[in-house]
Write a protein that holds these residues in place. Structure first.
Motif, PDB file in Angstrom:
ATOM      1  N   ALA A  24      52.257  45.341  37.354  1.00 31.68           N
ATOM      2  CA  ALA A  24      51.499  44.898  38.522  1.00 31.68           C
ATOM      3  C   ALA A  24      50.049  44.660  38.130  1.00 31.68           C
ATOM      4  CB  ALA A  24      51.579  45.952  39.619  1.00 31.68           C
ATOM      5  N   ALA A  64      47.874  35.691  40.015  1.00 31.54           N
ATOM      6  CA  ALA A  64      48.367  36.310  41.234  1.00 31.54           C
ATOM      7  C   ALA A  64      49.823  35.917  41.491  1.00 31.54           C
ATOM      8  CB  ALA A  64      47.501  35.874  42.413  1.00 31.54           C
ATOM      9  N   PHE A  65      50.552  36.811  42.071  1.00 32.97           N
ATOM     10  CA  PHE A  65      51.951  36.637  42.495  1.00 32.97           C
ATOM     11  C   PHE A  65      52.934  36.677  41.321  1.00 32.97           C
ATOM     12  CE2 PHE A  65      49.448  34.058  45.523  1.00 32.97           C
ATOM     13  CZ  PHE A  65      49.577  34.894  46.603  1.00 32.97           C
ATOM     14  N   GLN A  90      55.200  39.642  41.074  1.00 35.60           N
ATOM     15  CA  GLN A  90      56.143  39.892  42.163  1.00 35.60           C
ATOM     16  C   GLN A  90      57.428  39.088  42.018  1.00 35.60           C
ATOM     17  OE1 GLN A  90      52.840  39.333  44.866  1.00 35.60           O
ATOM     18  NE2 GLN A  90      53.804  40.778  46.254  1.00 35.60           N
ATOM     19  N   VAL A 146      49.292  28.590  41.895  1.00 33.32           N
ATOM     20  CA  VAL A 146      48.067  29.239  41.414  1.00 33.32           C
ATOM     21  C   VAL A 146      47.747  28.764  39.994  1.00 33.32           C
ATOM     22  CG1 VAL A 146      47.006  31.436  40.842  1.00 33.32           C
ATOM     23  CG2 VAL A 146      48.424  31.248  42.872  1.00 33.32           C
ATOM     24  N   LEU A 165      53.995  39.967  52.310  1.00 31.67           N
ATOM     25  CA  LEU A 165      52.790  39.138  52.341  1.00 31.67           C
ATOM     26  C   LEU A 165      51.630  39.898  51.712  1.00 31.67           C
ATOM     27  CD1 LEU A 165      53.198  37.923  56.011  1.00 31.67           C
ATOM     28  CD2 LEU A 165      53.730  36.649  53.937  1.00 31.67           C
ATOM     29  N   LEU A 166      50.508  39.205  51.570  1.00 30.80           N
ATOM     30  CA  LEU A 166      49.321  39.854  51.004  1.00 30.80           C
ATOM     31  C   LEU A 166      48.894  41.043  51.851  1.00 30.80           C
ATOM     32  CD1 LEU A 166      47.143  36.792  50.008  1.00 30.80           C
ATOM     33  CD2 LEU A 166      48.336  38.351  48.494  1.00 30.80           C
ATOM     34  N   LEU A 219      42.068  27.374  46.442  1.00 25.45           N
ATOM     35  CA  LEU A 219      42.957  28.541  46.401  1.00 25.45           C
ATOM     36  C   LEU A 219      43.031  29.240  47.763  1.00 25.45           C
ATOM     37  CD1 LEU A 219      42.123  29.963  42.868  1.00 25.45           C
ATOM     38  CD2 LEU A 219      44.191  28.788  43.593  1.00 25.45           C
ATOM     39  N   ALA A 224      46.041  31.008  50.143  1.00 20.12           N
ATOM     40  CA  ALA A 224      46.480  32.403  50.254  1.00 20.12           C
ATOM     41  C   ALA A 224      46.337  32.911  51.679  1.00 20.12           C
ATOM     42  CB  ALA A 224      45.674  33.282  49.302  1.00 20.12           C
ATOM     43  N   GLN A 244      40.136  36.847  47.252  1.00 13.18           N
ATOM     44  CA  GLN A 244      40.819  35.628  46.849  1.00 13.18           C
ATOM     45  C   GLN A 244      42.204  35.978  46.297  1.00 13.18           C
ATOM     46  OE1 GLN A 244      39.443  32.995  43.554  1.00 13.18           O
ATOM     47  NE2 GLN A 244      39.261  31.515  45.199  1.00 13.18           N
ATOM     48  N   LEU A 245      43.225  35.413  46.881  1.00  9.94           N
ATOM     49  CA  LEU A 245      44.622  35.629  46.476  1.00  9.94           C
ATOM     50  C   LEU A 245      45.022  37.095  46.535  1.00  9.94           C
ATOM     51  CD1 LEU A 245      44.793  33.200  43.451  1.00  9.94           C
ATOM     52  CD2 LEU A 245      45.641  32.795  45.733  1.00  9.94           C
ATOM     53  N   ALA A 246      44.301  37.878  47.297  1.00 12.03           N
ATOM     54  CA  ALA A 246      44.653  39.292  47.422  1.00 12.03           C
ATOM     55  C   ALA A 246      44.079  39.819  48.732  1.00 12.03           C
ATOM     56  CB  ALA A 246      44.100  40.099  46.258  1.00 12.03           C
ATOM     57  N   GLU A 247      44.461  41.022  49.077  1.00  6.84           N
ATOM     58  CA  GLU A 247      43.975  41.598  50.323  1.00  6.84           C
ATOM     59  C   GLU A 247      44.028  43.111  50.246  1.00  6.84           C
ATOM     60  OE1 GLU A 247      45.156  39.576  53.951  1.00  6.84           O
ATOM     61  OE2 GLU A 247      45.589  41.505  54.870  1.00  6.84           O
ATOM     62  N   TYR A 304      46.290  49.842  51.817  1.00  7.48           N
ATOM     63  CA  TYR A 304      47.193  49.020  51.016  1.00  7.48           C
ATOM     64  C   TYR A 304      46.373  48.042  50.183  1.00  7.48           C
ATOM     65  CZ  TYR A 304      50.728  45.624  49.711  1.00  7.48           C
ATOM     66  OH  TYR A 304      51.534  44.781  48.980  1.00  7.48           O
ATOM     67  N   SER A 318      46.996  44.766  47.836  1.00  8.98           N
ATOM     68  CA  SER A 318      48.043  43.834  47.419  1.00  8.98           C
ATOM     69  C   SER A 318      47.922  43.505  45.942  1.00  8.98           C
ATOM     70  CB  SER A 318      47.949  42.539  48.240  1.00  8.98           C
ATOM     71  OG  SER A 318      46.954  41.698  47.724  1.00  8.98           O
ATOM     72  N   ASP A 319      46.716  43.618  45.385  1.00  4.19           N
ATOM     73  CA  ASP A 319      46.523  43.271  43.978  1.00  4.19           C
ATOM     74  C   ASP A 319      47.220  44.280  43.072  1.00  4.19           C
ATOM     75  OD1 ASP A 319      45.501  41.668  41.979  1.00  4.19           O
ATOM     76  OD2 ASP A 319      43.791  42.996  41.670  1.00  4.19           O
ATOM     77  N   LYS A 320      47.060  45.562  43.406  1.00  2.00           N
ATOM     78  CA  LYS A 320      47.686  46.611  42.587  1.00  2.00           C
ATOM     79  C   LYS A 320      49.067  46.960  43.099  1.00  2.00           C
ATOM     80  CE  LYS A 320      43.347  48.884  41.436  1.00  2.00           C
ATOM     81  NZ  LYS A 320      42.560  48.456  42.616  1.00  2.00           N
ATOM     82  N   GLN A 321      49.440  46.383  44.233  1.00  2.00           N
ATOM     83  CA  GLN A 321      50.696  46.717  44.901  1.00  2.00           C
ATOM     84  C   GLN A 321      50.835  48.223  45.066  1.00  2.00           C
ATOM     85  OE1 GLN A 321      53.090  43.627  42.456  1.00  2.00           O
ATOM     86  NE2 GLN A 321      54.395  44.314  44.136  1.00  2.00           N
TER      87      GLN A 321
END
Lengths: 304, 357
Positions: free
Chosen positions: A79, A84-85, A88, A102, A181-182, A260, A263, B119-122, B135, B137-140
């Motif tokens: 991870a 990004a992604f 997953q 991306v 989702l994010l 980008l 997202a 960016q591309l994460a939250e 939470y 999202s980048d490190k899950q």
């Protein structure tokens, strides 16, 4: 570009040119509108039957396929590593399309857009077919509009190609299930697919500003490679400026600023703010560079 | 020739119109409304009586503390074994303070959710009476805090203009001068401006201005200026806000499959907020009162890997008695004995506090 391609391009454009005078009902009541649509239809069929266009789309489709195959063959990804992604994908194959976007958005996608947009007018000029096109009673403004519509159609096709190819190869190689989702919320596969379509729309719109820039450069020259290279250089320069904190005031004005931002469609609830901002930004570029392209094209001496 | 020239007119006029429009529209949006006048006292009471307990909105935070980018210091430590967690915590905290962020906030009574949109994460904080989820999202990864049932959930999320307003309004007493500024508009809502200027000579805070919604008294923006600076050092403002209860499903959080979840239980006796709880837990002492309060973190509570970082040395300056990190709003003194002193005060005041206690 091979000679065969040149030949085919010239030939199809010549067919196009020949088509208009004969296609309309010769004493038609509303010939001009009919001519516009016929021109658009032939432009689209020429564009998408072109070997180069097909090759560009195939190259775009190869990105998600390469990513998916590479991940399938390698051991586990940790991870937080890589784009990004990417991490997953092993859990959910539907992420392949988004991860590929991306990867593709910074360079590869603008490259293909630059090639198509830079070729619009300059390509016809270099083939010597531009003046035949202008013989049609459509008028220069309409021809320019049709050329831009063709470039826009390619933007849509390019974005859809990456997303659809990614989703298919992901579904083929990896398990598919509800998509996280994010925001950490999970949505059903159906909703996720709808969101991916919205993402494709977002990316297609993102590229419209660049297409307009390419159209403008294409009216300046009869050397298509020059227009393509300048357009792509603009995209790279825009992204470099976007990465420099010293010119932060300029960032919201750069056409690559929201690239980008798709997202935001992967958040819960969806944030449409960026979608709207991006659409307004791209519309601004389309209007400005469209006007410049129009002025240049209307005043241009077409010699070839 | 003239006909050719005229064909360029739209090409020049359209970009000009677009650019002028793009510049003017945001200016118009912030233009002053004409609100019925309020005295500072009336405005204070109006703000204090605000009873908004449900909203959803987008917050934008900008910091201009004159601090170098510290993320490289802390991220270099995040992989360093067992002590990595503390480095990461510091990194996250620094990032929230020093960077610019956009976050969405949803509040409904005792439920609150904040989404920091990277960016591309939250990063999400979902707080409800049942517990709090963090939470990333980048490190899950996710952290689940439970046992804080008595606490008001909204206090546990990162600050909103309202929480800043609450703490500022609580501090005023007669330690600050309160004036009413020019009416304006925040997130499309007409707002009063309340300007609080601390009288304390030792504090670095020049003035704090709060934008108070003319309709509800809710704080829509908070801005802190350092002494002698006309640009805000810290600004937190709504760019969009709706005063309606958000969808209840937003507060029902389940981390996605495959997330690395850490369960943590809080001691049942909570303070009045996260800050008070943090102080109690860590044994942080305070010196002084009001605007020039100095927080003293005992040496034992300071993660050693942060202090030993060579990068940290490069952003600090040596002073007699320790090393100093100086920013527009906050000074931090790392004393020679390992204690860390933090306060919105002059370096001299920090040194005096270090010597005094």
């Amino acid at each position: 570009m091979s000679t065969t391609e040149n030949a085919s391009g010239a030939e199809s454009s010549a067919i196009t040119a020949g088509l208009h005078p004969s296609s309309g009902e010769s004493v038609a009541p509303a010939p001009r509108r009919g001519v516009g649509w016929a021109l658009l239809a032939s432009e689209l069929s020429v564009l998408f039957r072109r070997r180069r266009t097909i090759a560009l789309l195939a190259a775009l489709a190869a990105i998600p396929i390469l990513i998916a195959v590479a991940i399938r063959l390698s051991s586990s990804t940790r991870a937080g590593r890589g784009p990004a992604f990417l991490d997953q994908i092993t859990q959910n194959g539907l992420f392949v399309g988004v991860a590929a976007l991306v990867v593709a958005i910074p360079l590869f996608l603008p490259l293909t857009i630059g090639v198509v947009a830079g070729d619009t007018i300059a390509g016809e000029a270099s083939h010597g077919t531009l003046r035949y096109l202008l013989m049609a009673p459509a008028g220069r403004a309409r021809l320019l509009l049709v050329k831009f519509a063709g470039a826009a159609a390619f933007c849509v096709a390019a974005a859809l190609t990456v997303v659809v190819a990614g989703t298919l190869i992901g579904a083929l190689l990896f398990p598919v299930g509800p998509v996280p989702l994010l925001s950490g919320d999970t949505v059903s596969v159906g909703e996720a697919l709808l969101r991916f379509l919205a993402i494709a729309a977002f990316v297609a719109i993102s590229m419209l500003g660049m297409s307009a820039i390419g159209l403008f450069f294409s009216t300046l020259t009869s050397v298509p490679v020059g227009a393509m290279a300048t357009t792509i250089a603009f995209a790279v320069a825009s992204q470099i400026l976007d990465a420099l904190p010293q010119v932060a005031w300029l960032h919201p004005w750069l056409f690559s600023h929201q690239w980008l931002g798709f997202a935001d469609l992967l958040r819960q609830p969806i944030s449409w703010q960026t979608f709207g901002d991006n659409a307004v930004l791209q519309a601004g570029y389309v209007v400005v560079f469209g006007a410049l392209a129009l002025a240049r094209f209307l005043t241009k001496d077409v010699l070839s | 020739m003239t006909r050719r020239w005229t064909k360029w007119v739209p090409a020049l006029a359209i970009p000009a119109v677009v650019i002028v429009g793009a510049v003017m529209v945001p200016l118009q949006a912030g233009a002053a409304g004409d609100l019925p006048d309020k005295t500072p006292q009336q405005l204070l009471e109006f703000a204090a009586s605000s009873k908004v307990d449900a909203l959803s909105g987008t917050l934008e935070q900008t910091s201009n503390l004159g601090l170098p980018d510290l993320s490289s210091i802390t991220s270099s430590m995040s992989g360093s074994g067992a002590s990595g967690a503390s480095g990461e915590d510091v990194s996250q905290a620094l990032d929230l303070v020093t960077g610019s962020h956009t976050a969405r906030v949803f509040i409904d009574g005792s439920d609150a959710r904040m989404q920091v949109m990277d960016q591309l994460a939250e990063r999400d904080i979902v707080a409800s009476p049942d517990g709090v989820w963090f939470y990333d999202s980048d490190k899950q990864s996710a952290v689940h805090l439970t046992g804080s049932a008595q606490k008001k959930a909204a206090d546990l999320t990162a600050p909103t203009p309202q929480t800043i307003a609450n703490s500022v309004l609580g501090k005023i007493g007669d330690t600050a001068r309160v004036t009413v500024g020019k009416d304006g508009s925040v997130a499309g809502r007409p707002a009063y401006k309340l300007v609080v200027t601390p009288k304390d000579a030792d504090t670095l805070i020049g003035f704090i201005s709060l934008s108070i919604d003319a309709d509800t008294g809710l704080a829509l923006a908070a801005q802190v200026n350092a002494k002698g600076s006309s640009d805000p050092a810290f600004k937190l403002a709504f760019t969009q806000v709706t005063l309606a209860a958000p969808d209840a499903s937003l507060f029902d959080f389940t981390p996605p499959a495959g997330t690395d979840v850490t369960e943590k239980a809080l001691p049942a006796s909570g303070g009045s907020g996260e800050h008070a709880k943090g102080e109690r837990a860590a044994g942080i002492a305070t010196v002084g009162t009001g605007w020039s309060t100095v927080a003293v973190v005992p040496a034992a509570q300071v993660p050693a890997d942060v202090l030993s970082s060579p990068m940290l040395k490069s952003v600090t300056t040596a002073v007699t008695g320790g090393r100093l990190i100086s920013t527009a709003l906050v000074n931090v003194l790392i004393a020679d004995d390992g204690r860390v002193l933090v306060g919105s005060v002059t370096p001299d005041r920090l040194l005096a506090a270090a010597a005094g206690s």
